[in-house]
Design a protein around this motif. Structure first.
Motif, PDB file in Angstrom:
ATOM      1  N   UNK A 470     -13.468 -10.824  17.503  1.00 21.59           N
ATOM      2  CA  UNK A 470     -13.009 -11.457  16.516  1.00 21.59           C
ATOM      3  C   UNK A 470     -12.333 -12.678  16.836  1.00 21.59           C
ATOM      4  N   UNK A 471     -11.818 -13.467  15.706  1.00 19.71           N
ATOM      5  CA  UNK A 471     -11.471 -15.006  16.119  1.00 19.71           C
ATOM      6  C   UNK A 471     -10.183 -14.854  16.927  1.00 19.71           C
ATOM      7  N   UNK A 472      -9.273 -14.104  17.049  1.00 24.78           N
ATOM      8  CA  UNK A 472      -8.358 -13.942  17.732  1.00 24.78           C
ATOM      9  C   UNK A 472      -8.370 -13.181  19.063  1.00 24.78           C
ATOM     10  N   UNK A 473      -9.747 -12.892  19.453  1.00 24.77           N
ATOM     11  CA  UNK A 473     -10.341 -12.286  20.509  1.00 24.77           C
ATOM     12  C   UNK A 473      -9.963 -10.607  20.715  1.00 24.77           C
ATOM     13  N   UNK A 474      -9.582 -10.161  19.205  1.00 19.99           N
ATOM     14  CA  UNK A 474      -9.585  -8.724  19.303  1.00 19.99           C
ATOM     15  C   UNK A 474     -11.146  -8.167  19.438  1.00 19.99           C
ATOM     16  N   UNK A 475     -11.053  -7.180  19.985  1.00 17.67           N
ATOM     17  CA  UNK A 475     -12.507  -6.746  20.251  1.00 17.67           C
ATOM     18  C   UNK A 475     -12.835  -5.436  19.343  1.00 17.67           C
ATOM     19  N   UNK A 476     -14.173  -5.201  18.859  1.00 13.01           N
ATOM     20  CA  UNK A 476     -14.608  -4.118  18.044  1.00 13.01           C
ATOM     21  C   UNK A 476     -15.612  -3.466  19.073  1.00 13.01           C
ATOM     22  N   UNK A 477     -15.373  -2.416  19.561  1.00 11.61           N
ATOM     23  CA  UNK A 477     -16.378  -1.884  20.360  1.00 11.61           C
ATOM     24  C   UNK A 477     -16.685  -0.447  20.150  1.00 11.61           C
ATOM     25  N   UNK A 488     -16.031   4.026  16.734  1.00 10.71           N
ATOM     26  CA  UNK A 488     -15.739   2.670  16.788  1.00 10.71           C
ATOM     27  C   UNK A 488     -14.078   2.587  16.853  1.00 10.71           C
ATOM     28  N   UNK A 489     -14.066   1.735  17.665  1.00 11.37           N
ATOM     29  CA  UNK A 489     -12.341   1.348  18.385  1.00 11.37           C
ATOM     30  C   UNK A 489     -12.057  -0.117  17.912  1.00 11.37           C
ATOM     31  N   UNK A 490     -10.939  -0.573  18.133  1.00  8.49           N
ATOM     32  CA  UNK A 490     -10.533  -1.780  18.039  1.00  8.49           C
ATOM     33  C   UNK A 490      -9.302  -2.011  19.110  1.00  8.49           C
ATOM     34  N   UNK A 491      -9.556  -2.980  19.744  1.00 10.40           N
ATOM     35  CA  UNK A 491      -8.474  -3.351  20.850  1.00 10.40           C
ATOM     36  C   UNK A 491      -8.354  -4.884  20.826  1.00 10.40           C
ATOM     37  N   UNK A 492      -6.704  -4.847  20.618  1.00 11.19           N
ATOM     38  CA  UNK A 492      -5.953  -6.224  20.543  1.00 11.19           C
ATOM     39  C   UNK A 492      -5.996  -6.894  21.626  1.00 11.19           C
ATOM     40  N   UNK A 493      -5.620  -8.267  21.807  1.00  8.52           N
ATOM     41  CA  UNK A 493      -5.261  -9.022  23.060  1.00  8.52           C
ATOM     42  C   UNK A 493      -4.365  -8.384  23.755  1.00  8.52           C
ATOM     43  N   UNK A 494      -3.305  -7.859  23.050  1.00  9.38           N
ATOM     44  CA  UNK A 494      -2.336  -7.289  23.611  1.00  9.38           C
ATOM     45  C   UNK A 494      -2.553  -5.951  24.504  1.00  9.38           C
ATOM     46  N   UNK A 495      -3.822  -5.279  23.956  1.00  6.70           N
ATOM     47  CA  UNK A 495      -3.881  -4.169  24.750  1.00  6.70           C
ATOM     48  C   UNK A 495      -3.910  -2.907  24.222  1.00  6.70           C
TER      49      UNK A 495
END
Length: 782
Positions: A470-477, A488-495
């Protein structure tokens, strides 16, 4: 084509015997109706998450509709389509910020295809396939209401439609009339072929045009209306033509069309027919011609602008690839910008053959090229456009997965076209794997220096795969384990990690099956492997089990390449009905994904030593199973599909390792594929001895183990004519060998219908139970 029904032949039945479709053991049958695979896609604005669920296997009646085999296609005349596949059973779309969710489910007799969001993401379009046509339906994502386009699509050459950039509607290829002509016009005439005397080596294509009647009928079926349809369902015709493909320019001012033209061919598929490109505006005015391709009856690279497309980052700029083939260059890359009043511009000349080109919204581009003789691939980084000097990113053998540094992430730009995804500072995002652990990684790389930064690495106890950044480097994996399907998981920049989906095991009876990666060596030291599945509760102390082994041979130029491992141990074991895995539920041990490398040695080509290496691979696999105590010699069956079926017949002809074989959709007489097969490029006349040695049909007298042959009656795959199985069975029957032939009506190279799959499982179940001995350990776990 005359349909002969489902016939089974065996040496113990002297006359032709008809049999109705059968049902296998319920544990096998449940896999045919088990929950299908699920995939996800994030919208360009990151507002919507689209989820698709693959449709159930269709009923046989869906395949039994009247068809026409023309120009390499099996055309469904009722649907006016070809090669659609299963499609989706369910499509859902969910807001990433709100609770809004819509679901679209296929009714009985329907399948869903090609879901697409409008650029403003206010509409979701889906193609609904029904027995008598394909129709675009639109869903308003503010209200959830749906509406259907009245005109059915022409999908003979694929589903073709595209959203307009302003989201006011779509441009689509539709049928020219409500009814499809079910009968071709017939005129009594001789069929004549003539050779010009010029060599033109070709693979053995099937379902080709056979006469001028066929050619006229094919031309009638591909005739389409290119139309503009508003979201209010108002329709305007742009052009009517035998449409091969079309695409809108990114700014939507122009439409690039490619239409088929005469002369057609009786030797090649429609993709090799002549084509004429033209540019239209959206009002239907043809502005000018944009190049042409001549008929191509050769395995060599095609002359002319063989790839013609819009640059995704420019408003209206065409680019194409043209063959050059001088001493230092292979291809040319050209571009031509609107208003197309200037001459086309040569952008770059490749030293090797062009493979693909990835653009970005900046000047950065990545060019991939290959050398067929050495089987090398390399990628060039153009940081300042194609007119600048590039930097070499990597070079590798095309089968060297360890030398692949990764695959760049793509994202949609302002024109809603896929381009390289870049960070604010111009870095590339790259998806890669660690060669030792096979853990996925996400990297950032500065193109100018190729300096990399690790952003994320997957867990060691699961297979995790980046899906979108995502734009804020949140990762969809996605994340999966051997017993848990992908979620499906979502990982934020903060972890912080959030699980977005959850579902049960699609076939619970298989959830507790034991599985392990078995690594071993063949007698020359080459490392081999296979995945071993054992029944729940089985212990080696229980003794041996009857074993089903499944494999597929692959060619390599070196031992190093052959030994590379590319499938993570943590991958979910998806027990598909077409695989060998399900038979573990019946008490068999299943040795699956058994590596069967055929490797070049001392300058020779791989097939020069095909049989010795194939036999060595099989001997090593049998030895390791016996040494593990899982199997006993003489109680192992070998099976495979396509080239794997060819492998089975050869192993039965040249070894006594196996008690039985199952060969599906194979080719057994290489004289019927005289201009090459698989990776073999030499012709029958260049190396007759090789073709003879590798043809199990010519060694049928040496096949002593019982062989089950299964083949789709409408197989259109190159080389695997249904006749291949029929003739091998005829030979075995005439020689007094135990064999059984099953021809599945309406089925192609891969079987699709529910009835066919259930019957295939029943045939395999009965064959194994007849020819493998049940052991005490099998009784203990079964």
């Amino acid at each position: 084509m005359l349909r002969i029904g489902l016939f089974l032949f065996s040496c113990w039945i002297s006359s032709l015997h008809a049999l109705t479709y059968q049902q296998p053991d319920g544990r096998l049958a449940q896999l045919v109706d088990a929950a299908s695979s699920i995939n996800w896609q994030l919208s360009a604005s990151e507002k919507w998450l689209l989820q698709t669920e693959v449709a159930a296997y269709p009923e046989l009646q869906m395949l039994s509709q009247q068809t026409a085999a023309l120009a390499g296609l099996q055309i469904n005349l009722s649907q006016l389509s070809a090669g659609l596949g299963r499609g989706y059973q369910r499509i859902s779309i969910k807001s990433m910020q709100q609770a809004t969710r819509y679901e679209w489910s296929a009714n009985t007799g329907q399948a869903l295809f090609s879901p697409r969001l409008s650029p403003d993401e206010q509409w979701l379009s889906v193609v609904v396939a029904e027995p008598h046509g394909l129709f675009i339906e639109l869903m308003n994502l503010q209200t959830g209401k749906r509406k259907r386009m009245r005109q059915r699509l022409n999908a003979v050459l694929g589903i073709q439609y595209q959203w307009l950039a302003d989201s006011s509607g779509v441009v689509a290829a539709v049928a020219t009339s409500p009814d499809t002509p079910l009968q071709k016009a017939l005129s009594i005439q001789p069929v004549v072929r003539e050779s010009s005397g010029k060599a033109a080596k070709l693979r053995t294509f099937q379902h080709l045009l056979q006469s001028d009647n066929d050619a006229a009928y094919f031309e009638q079926l591909v005739q389409s209306r290119l139309v503009r349809v508003s979201t209010r369902l108002a329709i305007k015709t742009i052009a009517e033509l035998p449409l091969y493909a079309f695409s809108l320019s990114p700014d939507n001012r122009f439409i690039l069309t490619q239409q088929l033209s005469r002369p057609y061919s009786f030797r090649v598929r429609y993709t090799h027919f002549p084509r004429q490109a033209a540019i239209y505006d959206l009002r239907g005015h043809k502005l000018f011609d944009a190049g042409s391709l001549d008929l191509h009856e050769s395995r060599k690279t095609r002359n002319g602008p063989r790839i013609l497309s819009w640059q995704p980052h420019q408003p209206a700029t065409l680019y194409w690839i043209a063959k050059r083939d001088d001493k230092v260059s292979k291809d040319e890359i050209w571009q031509w910008s609107a208003p197309f009043s200037e001459k086309p511009q040569l952008l770059y000349t490749t030293a090797w053959r062009y493979k693909r080109l990835l653009w970005s919204d900046s000047k950065l581009a990545i060019l991939y090229e290959t050398d067929e003789d050495t089987e090398q691939e390399r990628a060039w980084l153009f940081t300042a456009g194609l007119s600048d000097t590039p930097q070499l990113w990597y070079q590798r053998h095309i089968k060297d997965q360890y030398a692949l540094p990764g695959e760049p992430l793509l994202a949609k730009n302002r024109y809603f076209r896929q381009v390289l995804q870049l960070s604010e500072s111009g870095e590339l995002y790259i998806r890669s794997r660690d060669n030792t652990t096979l853990q996925a990684r996400l990297l950032k790389m500065m193109p100018a220096t190729q300096q990399q930064t690790l952003l994320w690495q997957s867990a060691a106890d699961a297979e995790e795969t980046p899906l979108a950044l995502l734009t804020d480097e949140t990762l969809l994996f996605t994340r999966q384990t051997p017993v848990q399907p992908p979620e499906l998981y979502l990982k934020t920049v903060q972890g912080a990690v959030q699980q977005l989906t959850a579902r049960p095991h699609p076939a619970p009876v298989f959830a507790q099956v034991q599985q392990q990666l078995v690594e071993y060596q063949r007698k020359d030291g080459v490392k081999l492997s296979g995945r071993l599945y054992l029944p729940h509760g089985y212990k080696p102390a229980d003794g041996p089990l009857p074993v089903l082994m499944w494999a597929y041979p692959r060619e390599y130029t070196s031992v190093t390449l052959a030994e590379q491992r590319t499938v993570p141990e943590q991958r979910f074991a998806n027990f598909r009905p077409t695989s060998a895995q399900p038979f573990v539920a019946l008490g068999y041990a299943v040795f699956d994904q058994v590596t069967m490398p055929i490797i070049s040695t001392e300058g020779a080509l791989p097939n020069d030593n095909f049989l010795p290496q194939l036999i060595a691979n099989a001997e090593a696999a049998v030895d390791v199973l016996v040494n593990l105590g899982v199997a006993e010699r003489g109680n192992i069956a070998v099976a495979g599909h396509s080239y794997g079926a060819f492998m089975v017949a050869n192993l039965l002809a040249h070894t006594d390792l196996f008690a039985a074989g199952i060969a599906r959709s194979g080719a057994y007489n290489r004289s019927l594929t005289p201009f090459g097969f698989q990776s073999e490029k030499r012709s029958l006349w260049q190396n007759t001895a090789l073709y003879t040695k590798m043809s199990p049909f010519l060694h049928a007298d040496q096949i002593n183990a019982p062989l089950l042959l299964i083949h789709g009656e409408a197989d259109a795959n190159s080389g695997t004519f249904p006749l291949q199985s029929v003739r091998l069975f005829d030979a075995l029957q005439g020689l007094g060998k135990q064999s059984r032939l099953v021809l599945l009506p309406f089925e192609g190279h891969h079987y699709q219908s529910r009835e066919s799959l259930l019957h295939m499982l029943w045939e395999q179940q009965k064959w194994l139970s007849r020819h493998l001995k049940a052991t005490p350990a099998m009784h203990a776990v079964h």
